[in-house]
Design a protein around this motif. Structure first.
Motif, PDB file in Angstrom:
ATOM      1  N   ASP B 228       3.484   6.867  10.545  1.00 52.07           N
ATOM      2  CA  ASP B 228       3.175   6.125  11.761  1.00 52.07           C
ATOM      3  C   ASP B 228       2.135   5.060  11.487  1.00 52.07           C
ATOM      4  OD1 ASP B 228       3.867   5.699  14.314  1.00 52.07           O
ATOM      5  OD2 ASP B 228       3.283   7.691  15.040  1.00 52.07           O
ATOM      6  N   LEU B 229       2.507   4.097  10.685  1.00 52.66           N
ATOM      7  CA  LEU B 229       1.593   2.990  10.394  1.00 52.66           C
ATOM      8  C   LEU B 229       2.177   1.723  11.009  1.00 52.66           C
ATOM      9  CD1 LEU B 229       0.872   3.679   6.625  1.00 52.66           C
ATOM     10  CD2 LEU B 229      -0.797   3.875   8.469  1.00 52.66           C
ATOM     11  N   PRO B 230       1.340   0.903  11.628  1.00 49.93           N
ATOM     12  CA  PRO B 230       1.862  -0.313  12.249  1.00 49.93           C
ATOM     13  C   PRO B 230       2.385  -1.298  11.213  1.00 49.93           C
ATOM     14  CG  PRO B 230      -0.538  -0.309  12.256  1.00 49.93           C
ATOM     15  CD  PRO B 230      -0.124   1.025  11.764  1.00 49.93           C
ATOM     16  N   ARG B 231       3.388  -2.064  11.582  1.00 48.52           N
ATOM     17  CA  ARG B 231       3.902  -3.124  10.723  1.00 48.52           C
ATOM     18  C   ARG B 231       3.478  -4.462  11.290  1.00 48.52           C
ATOM     19  NH1 ARG B 231       7.993  -1.302   7.139  1.00 48.52           N
ATOM     20  NH2 ARG B 231       8.713   0.784   7.613  1.00 48.52           N
ATOM     21  N   PRO B 232       3.349  -5.530  10.521  1.00 50.11           N
ATOM     22  CA  PRO B 232       3.517  -5.536   9.072  1.00 50.11           C
ATOM     23  C   PRO B 232       2.391  -4.792   8.351  1.00 50.11           C
ATOM     24  CG  PRO B 232       2.726  -7.665   9.853  1.00 50.11           C
ATOM     25  CD  PRO B 232       2.993  -6.855  11.064  1.00 50.11           C
ATOM     26  N   ARG B 233       2.791  -4.144   7.271  1.00 48.70           N
ATOM     27  CA  ARG B 233       1.813  -3.390   6.500  1.00 48.70           C
ATOM     28  C   ARG B 233       1.336  -4.221   5.323  1.00 48.70           C
ATOM     29  NH1 ARG B 233       5.532   2.043   6.346  1.00 48.70           N
ATOM     30  NH2 ARG B 233       5.396   2.528   8.570  1.00 48.70           N
ATOM     31  N   ASP B 234       0.055  -4.062   5.038  1.00 48.89           N
ATOM     32  CA  ASP B 234      -0.519  -4.824   3.943  1.00 48.89           C
ATOM     33  C   ASP B 234      -1.110  -3.853   2.940  1.00 48.89           C
ATOM     34  OD1 ASP B 234      -1.609  -7.401   2.770  1.00 48.89           O
ATOM     35  OD2 ASP B 234      -3.441  -6.248   3.070  1.00 48.89           O
ATOM     36  N   ARG B 235      -0.693  -3.951   1.701  1.00 48.53           N
ATOM     37  CA  ARG B 235      -1.065  -2.940   0.725  1.00 48.53           C
ATOM     38  C   ARG B 235      -2.569  -2.900   0.475  1.00 48.53           C
ATOM     39  NH1 ARG B 235       2.096  -2.598  -3.386  1.00 48.53           N
ATOM     40  NH2 ARG B 235       3.727  -3.928  -2.562  1.00 48.53           N
ATOM     41  N   ILE B 236      -3.245  -4.059   0.629  1.00 52.12           N
ATOM     42  CA  ILE B 236      -4.672  -4.084   0.312  1.00 52.12           C
ATOM     43  C   ILE B 236      -5.491  -3.439   1.426  1.00 52.12           C
ATOM     44  CG2 ILE B 236      -6.619  -5.610  -0.185  1.00 52.12           C
ATOM     45  CD1 ILE B 236      -4.411  -7.565  -1.323  1.00 52.12           C
ATOM     46  N   THR B 237      -5.184  -3.763   2.680  1.00 53.11           N
ATOM     47  CA  THR B 237      -5.936  -3.122   3.756  1.00 53.11           C
ATOM     48  C   THR B 237      -5.599  -1.641   3.854  1.00 53.11           C
ATOM     49  OG1 THR B 237      -4.260  -4.075   5.194  1.00 53.11           O
ATOM     50  CG2 THR B 237      -6.445  -5.054   5.301  1.00 53.11           C
ATOM     51  N   LEU B 238      -4.335  -1.312   3.530  1.00 47.10           N
ATOM     52  CA  LEU B 238      -3.941   0.089   3.628  1.00 47.10           C
ATOM     53  C   LEU B 238      -4.595   0.955   2.559  1.00 47.10           C
ATOM     54  CD1 LEU B 238      -0.147   0.006   4.546  1.00 47.10           C
ATOM     55  CD2 LEU B 238      -2.050   0.737   5.977  1.00 47.10           C
ATOM     56  N   ALA B 239      -5.004   0.330   1.459  1.00 52.12           N
ATOM     57  CA  ALA B 239      -5.573   1.093   0.350  1.00 52.12           C
ATOM     58  C   ALA B 239      -6.790   1.900   0.813  1.00 52.12           C
ATOM     59  CB  ALA B 239      -5.946   0.160  -0.791  1.00 52.12           C
ATOM     60  N   ASP B 240      -7.546   1.377   1.803  1.00 49.83           N
ATOM     61  CA  ASP B 240      -8.728   2.093   2.294  1.00 49.83           C
ATOM     62  C   ASP B 240      -8.482   2.763   3.634  1.00 49.83           C
ATOM     63  OD1 ASP B 240     -10.236   1.314   0.102  1.00 49.83           O
ATOM     64  OD2 ASP B 240     -10.625  -0.654   1.002  1.00 49.83           O
ATOM     65  N   ASP B 241      -7.230   2.723   4.091  1.00 45.36           N
ATOM     66  CA  ASP B 241      -6.917   3.266   5.403  1.00 45.36           C
ATOM     67  C   ASP B 241      -6.813   4.795   5.337  1.00 45.36           C
ATOM     68  OD1 ASP B 241      -5.145   2.102   8.125  1.00 45.36           O
ATOM     69  OD2 ASP B 241      -5.132   4.238   7.581  1.00 45.36           O
ATOM     70  N   PRO B 242      -7.589   5.508   6.138  1.00 49.60           N
ATOM     71  CA  PRO B 242      -7.563   6.978   6.060  1.00 49.60           C
ATOM     72  C   PRO B 242      -6.195   7.566   6.413  1.00 49.60           C
ATOM     73  CG  PRO B 242      -8.948   6.222   7.894  1.00 49.60           C
ATOM     74  CD  PRO B 242      -8.585   5.016   7.105  1.00 49.60           C
ATOM     75  N   THR B 243      -5.495   6.962   7.405  1.00 48.04           N
ATOM     76  CA  THR B 243      -4.180   7.502   7.766  1.00 48.04           C
ATOM     77  C   THR B 243      -3.213   7.361   6.597  1.00 48.04           C
ATOM     78  OG1 THR B 243      -4.649   6.120   9.686  1.00 48.04           O
ATOM     79  CG2 THR B 243      -2.781   7.631   9.846  1.00 48.04           C
ATOM     80  N   TYR B 244      -3.248   6.172   5.977  1.00 49.30           N
ATOM     81  CA  TYR B 244      -2.370   5.913   4.830  1.00 49.30           C
ATOM     82  C   TYR B 244      -2.641   6.936   3.732  1.00 49.30           C
ATOM     83  CZ  TYR B 244      -0.542   3.427   0.729  1.00 49.30           C
ATOM     84  OH  TYR B 244       0.114   3.095  -0.425  1.00 49.30           O
ATOM     85  N   ASN B 245      -3.927   7.148   3.448  1.00 46.08           N
ATOM     86  CA  ASN B 245      -4.269   8.086   2.380  1.00 46.08           C
ATOM     87  C   ASN B 245      -3.932   9.525   2.742  1.00 46.08           C
ATOM     88  OD1 ASN B 245      -5.230   6.453   0.232  1.00 46.08           O
ATOM     89  ND2 ASN B 245      -6.966   5.914   1.538  1.00 46.08           N
ATOM     90  N   HIS B 246      -3.984   9.814   4.044  1.00 41.31           N
ATOM     91  CA  HIS B 246      -3.591  11.138   4.505  1.00 41.31           C
ATOM     92  C   HIS B 246      -2.099  11.379   4.201  1.00 41.31           C
ATOM     93  CE1 HIS B 246      -3.053  14.610   7.072  1.00 41.31           C
ATOM     94  NE2 HIS B 246      -2.103  13.957   7.734  1.00 41.31           N
ATOM     95  N   TYR B 247      -1.258  10.349   4.525  1.00 43.19           N
ATOM     96  CA  TYR B 247       0.179  10.466   4.238  1.00 43.19           C
ATOM     97  C   TYR B 247       0.435  10.626   2.754  1.00 43.19           C
ATOM     98  CZ  TYR B 247       1.217   8.971   9.031  1.00 43.19           C
ATOM     99  OH  TYR B 247       1.319   8.884  10.380  1.00 43.19           O
ATOM    100  N   ARG B 248      -0.256   9.803   1.990  1.00 45.31           N
ATOM    101  CA  ARG B 248      -0.121   9.870   0.526  1.00 45.31           C
ATOM    102  C   ARG B 248      -0.411  11.282   0.043  1.00 45.31           C
ATOM    103  NH1 ARG B 248      -3.455   7.579  -3.354  1.00 45.31           N
ATOM    104  NH2 ARG B 248      -1.872   7.457  -4.957  1.00 45.31           N
ATOM    105  N   HIS B 249      -1.538  11.810   0.575  1.00 43.20           N
ATOM    106  CA  HIS B 249      -1.967  13.135   0.175  1.00 43.20           C
ATOM    107  C   HIS B 249      -0.890  14.173   0.484  1.00 43.20           C
ATOM    108  CE1 HIS B 249      -5.069  16.159  -0.756  1.00 43.20           C
ATOM    109  NE2 HIS B 249      -4.344  16.901   0.062  1.00 43.20           N
TER     110      HIS B 249
END
Lengths: 294, 265
Positions: B228-249
């Motif tokens: 559930d991440l908003p689009r457009p997604r940007d790889r650089i801002t997402l790198a520090d995004d806690p939700t993104y890292n939660h999904y990765r985890h």
């Protein structure tokens, strides 16, 4: 931004022009030099080797008890044939060019039929495992039969020497064409087949757009072997069937003890065989350009 | 139960060789909505490519069905175009001809010759490959080949676009660049996409949902993670995004804790 672009472009201009003037003389000299090194590196070695070989031939056959004519004697004895390749006195008494052309005509017929039939059968056994299992044992046995062994049978079948010779060429050239084509068809990468299946190419489109280009390198190596074999077979076949043709010319010369004519004919046969091989290789290179590269 | 755009129902796959039967897939059930971007992730050999090939119609499932837009999938077709890992462009055709081959075949009756030409160019333009129309695949880089592969797949106007590890053979920089391109194209065309990958970042960055597969034999779907991440997604801002890292985890823990491959060194 603009000023920056100007600064870089100004000093760049003279830098481009200067070498241009100096370069002007360079290509001419360079091209000459290149040609010279090309000629020396490519034509000098074979020239030297040829001279040595002819020298050895001349020396060994100049003794009075030699059974074969020397190079100079051969030139002298066959001079009429060498300078008049196109004479025509009717019957078998025609120039070397006509003899070669008669043989080439037979090879052309036999070989072309072999190409059409060979590629078709190769595609069939390359595509269908059932056909491969059924036909492969037959092919493997038949292909070991020496070309000349077919001649009596084909003479009996055709009742005429001309189609018999063509048949011998056909049966000689066809095996490598069949085998190479089938290997080429079997080696079409799965991905190409999948692409064809996704865009739903029909049989004919698949054959033309995917199968032929993909298998072309294999097919052409088969065609090249085939043309070499058919040239090998024609000389032997013509010795037996007679008529105009380089094979019977050699046999005729032997019966008339014209050894120097035999040597001349062998040179012709070798050179023509070489040209045939290079022609097929050349066509193959042109057609398969870019095919094998991934 | 409302029918989804693409439905995979009770699909199982066995491969039999001689007396040996290996159960590769078991009870795969998946519903995909129109315009959704789905990634399938799993260890190598878990059968994720087999799933894709069944959807493509290149393989027949031993049991179960795939239904696309109300029709059962039985054979390959241009409504499910594939981008292969190794691009599989035909090497004797130029960039333009590779795409034109598909366009000319599929739109033979529905478009005029001029329209087909236009359409071929438009798709190559979309992947920024118009500068190399007359080059052969051997003359362009791996990333460019993959772009052409994507253009060819898009040109078929597929109902679902199937990507089989499309960036697997590329270097990291080219891969990132192409992922961005695919996101851009996806935001324009709103295709339904099914992508096989083994790259966790790629899956999280590109997907709406990630389908995680258990290890084979008899592999099946382990978990499905909604991104559930908003689009457009940007790889650089997402790198520090806690939700993104939660999904990765979550994906990482599925792959390396729950489905750890024991036999791989």
């Amino acid at each position: 931004m603009n000023s920056r672009a100007n600064i870089t472009s100004v000093p760049a201009e003279p830098l481009v022009i200067k070498p241009r003037v100096a370069d002007f003389k360079k290509p001419l000299v360079g091209i000459l030099k290149k040609w010279k090194t090309f000629l020396i590196s490519r034509f000098l070695p074979p020239l030297i080797v040829m001279t040595i070989l002819v020298g050895v031939w001349e020396l060994t056959c100049s003794r009075p008890d030699a059974s074969l004519p020397s190079a100079s004697a051969m030139l002298e004895q066959s001079w009429e044939l060498i300078v008049n390749p196109f004479y025509d006195n009717g019957g078998n008494d025609v120039g070397m060019a006509w003899q070669i052309l008669a043989s080439l005509e037979r090879v052309a017929y036999g070989y072309l039929i072999a190409v059409v039939v060979g590629v078709s059968l190769g595609v069939l056994i390359g595509q269908s495992t059932w056909a491969l299992r059924g036909l492969d044992p037959v092919f493997q046995v038949l292909r070991t039969v020496p070309p000349l062994a077919w001649l009596p049978l084909s003479l009996a079948g055709f009742q005429d020497s001309h189609p018999s010779a063509i048949f011998v060429i056909f049966i000689t050239a066809i095996w490598p064409i069949i085998i190479n084509t089938s290997v080429g068809v079997r080696n079409i990468p799965e991905d190409y087949r999948n692409v064809a299946r996704v865009i739903r190419l029909n049989g004919l489109e698949y054959f033309r757009q995917v199968m032929l280009p993909s298998a072309a390198p294999y097919i052409f190596s088969g065609l090249r072997i085939g043309v070499g074999l058919s040239w090998l077979a024609i000389v032997a076949a013509e010795m037996l069937i007679g008529g105009v043709g380089i094979g019977f010319f050699i046999w005729d010369a032997w019966n008339s003890s014209l050894i120097s004519d035999i040597i001349l004919a062998l040179i012709y046969v070798g050179v023509v065989g070489f040209i045939l091989d290079r022609m097929v290789a050349f066509i193959g290179n042109r057609v398969t350009r870019g095919t094998s590269a991934g | 139960m409302a029918a989804s755009y693409l439905q995979i129902e009770q699909v199982s796959m066995d491969f039999t060789r001689g007396d040996l039967t290996s159960h590769v897939l078991q009870n795969i059930n998946l519903k995909i909505d129109k315009g959704e971007y789905i990634s399938i992730i799993g260890h190598s050999g878990c059968g994720k490519s087999t799933v894709l090939n069944i959807v493509a119609g290149l393989l027949r499932a031993t049991s179960g069905v795939v239904i696309l837009d109300g029709k059962e999938v039985n054979d390959p077709g241009p409504d499910r175009s594939l981008v292969f890992q190794n691009h599989s462009l035909l090497p004797w055709l130029t960039v333009y001809e590779n795409v034109a081959l598909a366009v000319n075949k599929i739109f033979k009756h529905s478009k005029s010759a001029a329209e087909r030409h236009e359409w071929t160019l438009r798709n190559l333009e979309m992947v920024n490959m118009t500068h190399a129309l007359n080059k052969r695949p051997a003359e362009i880089s791996g990333g460019m080949k993959q772009r052409v592969g994507i253009a060819r797949a898009l040109s078929m106007e597929p109902k679902v676009l199937l990507l089989d590890e499309p960036f697997g053979a590329l270097d990291a920089l080219t891969r990132a660049h192409l992922q961005d391109e695919v996101m851009r194209i996806q935001s324009e065309l709103k295709n339904t996409v099914m992508m096989i990958t083994h790259d966790v970042d790629e899956a999280v960055l590109l997907s709406d949902r990630i389908v995680m597969m258990t290890n084979g034999p008899s592999a099946t779907i382990g978990e499905i993670l909604k991104i559930d991440l908003p689009r457009p997604r940007d790889r650089i801002t997402l790198a520090d995004d806690p939700t993104y890292n939660h999904y990765r985890h979550q994906v990482l823990s599925f792959l390396y804790e729950k489905q750890r491959k024991v036999d791989v060194a």
